[in-house]
Write an enzyme that holds these catalytic residues in place. Structure first.
Site, PDB file in Angstrom:
ATOM      1  N   HIS A   8      12.283   7.175 -18.972  1.00 45.51           N
ATOM      2  CA  HIS A   8      10.937   7.716 -19.216  1.00 45.51           C
ATOM      3  C   HIS A   8      10.612   7.654 -20.694  1.00 45.51           C
ATOM      4  CE1 HIS A   8      13.888  11.001 -19.174  1.00 45.51           C
ATOM      5  NE2 HIS A   8      13.197  11.561 -20.156  1.00 45.51           N
ATOM      6  N   SER A  35      18.016  14.272 -20.392  1.00 47.05           N
ATOM      7  CA  SER A  35      18.412  15.256 -19.375  1.00 47.05           C
ATOM      8  C   SER A  35      18.062  14.784 -17.968  1.00 47.05           C
ATOM      9  CB  SER A  35      17.765  16.612 -19.654  1.00 47.05           C
ATOM     10  OG  SER A  35      16.358  16.497 -19.635  1.00 47.05           O
ATOM     11  N   GLY A  80      19.967  13.423 -26.039  1.00 48.39           N
ATOM     12  CA  GLY A  80      19.291  14.536 -25.378  1.00 48.39           C
ATOM     13  C   GLY A  80      18.654  14.180 -24.049  1.00 48.39           C
TER      14      GLY A  80
END
Ligand code: AMP
Length: 114
Positions: free
Chosen positions: A100, A95, A93
């Site tokens: 991060h 994106s 997931g």
């Protein structure tokens, strides 16, 4: 720095963010689409796509990012617990392709994550 990377522009201050903490090598700012009462992102100032893009020998940077996550949790008063998550590549997931760590807290959380 990568010109077309949103988080590089946030780290340099060129793009807006609500910054909550920073160090020489990292920046922490609030997620624009929070998934918990506290949802902060901790990023390195240096452009690294994700964990797979991190060269061996950069373990110290990773440690610093996790200690930054702990600092943010303390600052945000997440005394009852918090979750630190890094979505690594598409199937997980990810994106935004600048490494991060999500710091999430302020509510009870389920496991496993979706
Ligand atoms: P991920 O899906 O793990 O790559 O996480 C990217 C996160 O960045 C998502 O939770 C987004 O809501 C967040 N995000 C995207 N654009 C911004 C922005 N301009 N400022 C703060 N957070 C952002």
């Amino acid at each position: 720095m990568s010109d077309d990377c949103l988080f590089c522009r946030i780290a340099s201050g060129e793009a807006e963010s609500e910054r909550v903490a920073e160090g020489d090598r990292w920046v922490a700012f609030r997620d624009v689409n929070p998934q918990a009462p506290t949802h902060v992102l901790v990023i390195p100032r240096q452009h690294v796509e994700n964990l797979n893009d991190l060269e061996p020998g950069r373990e110290e940077l990773l440690g610093e990012l996790l200690m930054a996550a702990r600092q943010v949790a303390e600052q945000e008063g997440l005394d009852e617990g918090y979750r630190v998550v890094a979505n690594n590549d598409r199937q997980a997931g990810q994106s935004v392709f600048h490494l991060h760590f999500h710091v999430l807290g302020g509510r009870a959380m389920g496991w496993p994550p979706g």
